[in-house]
Design a protein around this motif. Sequence first.
Motif, PDB file in Angstrom:
ATOM      1  N   GLU A 112       9.384  -1.044   4.534  1.00  0.00           N
ATOM      2  CA  GLU A 112      10.031  -1.964   5.466  1.00  0.00           C
ATOM      3  C   GLU A 112       9.430  -3.355   5.332  1.00  0.00           C
ATOM      4  O   GLU A 112       8.213  -3.530   5.388  1.00  0.00           O
ATOM      5  CB  GLU A 112       9.866  -1.470   6.900  1.00  0.00           C
ATOM      6  N   GLU A 164      21.312  -0.145  -3.745  1.00  0.00           N
ATOM      7  CA  GLU A 164      20.149  -0.821  -3.170  1.00  0.00           C
ATOM      8  C   GLU A 164      19.519  -1.766  -4.192  1.00  0.00           C
ATOM      9  O   GLU A 164      19.479  -1.470  -5.390  1.00  0.00           O
ATOM     10  CB  GLU A 164      19.103   0.207  -2.745  1.00  0.00           C
ATOM     11  N   ASP A 177       6.870   7.364   1.285  1.00  0.00           N
ATOM     12  CA  ASP A 177       7.421   6.073   1.677  1.00  0.00           C
ATOM     13  C   ASP A 177       6.361   5.258   2.415  1.00  0.00           C
ATOM     14  O   ASP A 177       5.383   5.789   2.929  1.00  0.00           O
ATOM     15  CB  ASP A 177       8.637   6.262   2.591  1.00  0.00           C
ATOM     16  N   ASP A 183      14.397  -5.198   6.882  1.00  0.00           N
ATOM     17  CA  ASP A 183      14.965  -4.543   5.706  1.00  0.00           C
ATOM     18  C   ASP A 183      14.098  -3.382   5.245  1.00  0.00           C
ATOM     19  O   ASP A 183      12.864  -3.421   5.358  1.00  0.00           O
ATOM     20  CB  ASP A 183      15.094  -5.537   4.549  1.00  0.00           C
ATOM     21  N   LYS A 184      14.763  -2.355   4.709  1.00  0.00           N
ATOM     22  CA  LYS A 184      14.070  -1.292   3.993  1.00  0.00           C
ATOM     23  C   LYS A 184      14.331  -1.507   2.513  1.00  0.00           C
ATOM     24  O   LYS A 184      15.474  -1.412   2.058  1.00  0.00           O
ATOM     25  CB  LYS A 184      14.580   0.088   4.420  1.00  0.00           C
ATOM     26  N   ARG A 185      13.278  -1.825   1.772  1.00  0.00           N
ATOM     27  CA  ARG A 185      13.431  -2.139   0.355  1.00  0.00           C
ATOM     28  C   ARG A 185      13.106  -0.924  -0.510  1.00  0.00           C
ATOM     29  O   ARG A 185      12.128  -0.221  -0.267  1.00  0.00           O
ATOM     30  CB  ARG A 185      12.531  -3.316  -0.019  1.00  0.00           C
ATOM     31  N   ARG A 186      13.956  -0.699  -1.516  1.00  0.00           N
ATOM     32  CA  ARG A 186      13.771   0.410  -2.440  1.00  0.00           C
ATOM     33  C   ARG A 186      12.826  -0.008  -3.563  1.00  0.00           C
ATOM     34  O   ARG A 186      13.074  -0.993  -4.263  1.00  0.00           O
ATOM     35  CB  ARG A 186      15.119   0.839  -3.021  1.00  0.00           C
ATOM     36  N   GLN A 230      10.436   3.667  -0.240  1.00  0.00           N
ATOM     37  CA  GLN A 230      10.965   2.634   0.630  1.00  0.00           C
ATOM     38  C   GLN A 230       9.833   2.004   1.433  1.00  0.00           C
ATOM     39  O   GLN A 230       8.932   2.703   1.906  1.00  0.00           O
ATOM     40  CB  GLN A 230      12.016   3.200   1.594  1.00  0.00           C
TER      41      GLN A 230
END
Length: 445
Positions: A102, A157, A415, A106-109, A100
């Motif tokens: 940020e 996600e 992450d 947003d937290k993007r996968r 993940q």
Amino acid sequence: MNPRLLRRPAAVVLPLSAALALTAVVGTAEAEPARHGTAARVVSTSTLPDIPLGAFSNALLPGTVDDDRDVDLGGIGSDLYPAGRSGEYWTVTDRGPNGQIEVGKDKRRTFPVPGFDPAIVKVRAVGDRIRVLKSIPLTTASGAPVTGLPNQPGRDEAPYDHSATTPLAYDPNGLDTEGLVRDRDGSFWLADEYGPSLVHVSAAGRVLARHVPRGLALTGADYPVVESLPPIFLKRKINRGFEGLALLPDGDLVMALQSPLLNPDKAAGEDSRTTRLLRFSPRKNRVTAEYAYRFDPVGVVEPGQTKTSELKISSVVALGGDRLLVQERTDKASRLYEVRLRRGADILGSRWDGTASPTLEQLDDEAAADAPVLQKRLVVDLNTVAGVPGKIEGIAVEGSSTLVLLNDNDFGMTDGPGAFDANGRLVDSGVETTLVRVRLPHRLR
């Protein structure tokens, strides 16, 4: 997709040169006070050496991975199941390297190796070494890779590349495989987090059926999708679907939901300590029972932790009869409990199987005591056993009193934007895939 991929055999044995080697450290430690004045202790440790993920994947399905970004094979600790011979086990990868990042609010996968195909991996632990004996890629009805990418926009996600800047396509065939058992006929059953779903695959890795909650409406999959699970499971938390899977002596399967449902809403699910188990009969091809499982307070499982949402089940193991070994964990701690699946605790089709207030997930300690929550008994607190790695997800029982534990090393990923360097190469976390055997001071079965 290269049409040649559709004609590849589904099972490939890796050469021994692609197998693994490792260092072992044998340790002992005091556990909780145990019978006869002894304690649980680690009796062996084996580690997986570096195997480039591209070489591993392309040996199974050529052309699936064009750039592994220096990621090695990992993630096989998602589950562990005895393979028959001493020291040999079936394992399964999860959906592959992911993290993940940020971006704004947003937290993007991220999926840095989007072509990775989840695989069943047979391993042997000998001394300080883990060796890969056989690997089976998971494929669709037409022989294509299932991939580990999310299925549905709005429910899963959104997937991105390693930098979290380029969107990737959803894949209705994608599986986030976690639990694994091998049936008597040689086929496998897998627990999946996306659906959540129960997946039946052939001995060669081809998906035969994917059982999902009623109302999921998953379209476009290249294998049979069967809406056979209770619709309440549509309320699963993202990335917290089915995680553990056990095969009972009578042939029934038990799936464990990793975390409480978001029932009736996110706030209730995040604060809840009550999750669910489902019993499925392959003979009847349907769910036959549902059970409520109550976590201990998070500060008991991991002293000092205050976020209830950190509680998870990652493994369930059949002990014989109606007995199960259930793991309660956070990412830093793990405790094992024994439960019995009694008929009087079945909530399938009851008021607790729905959204009427108060829901199962909204019950506090006192109210939960009046609900049919499974009774449990602490078997061992793994936090007290020196030499046990973090993030244990695979558990098996060997003989009458030995636990076999396997961690999920997340493919060496972390992450955040620092997971890869400026050239897009992995900055490895240094966490190894490690298998340990723990001798208990009392019998489990």
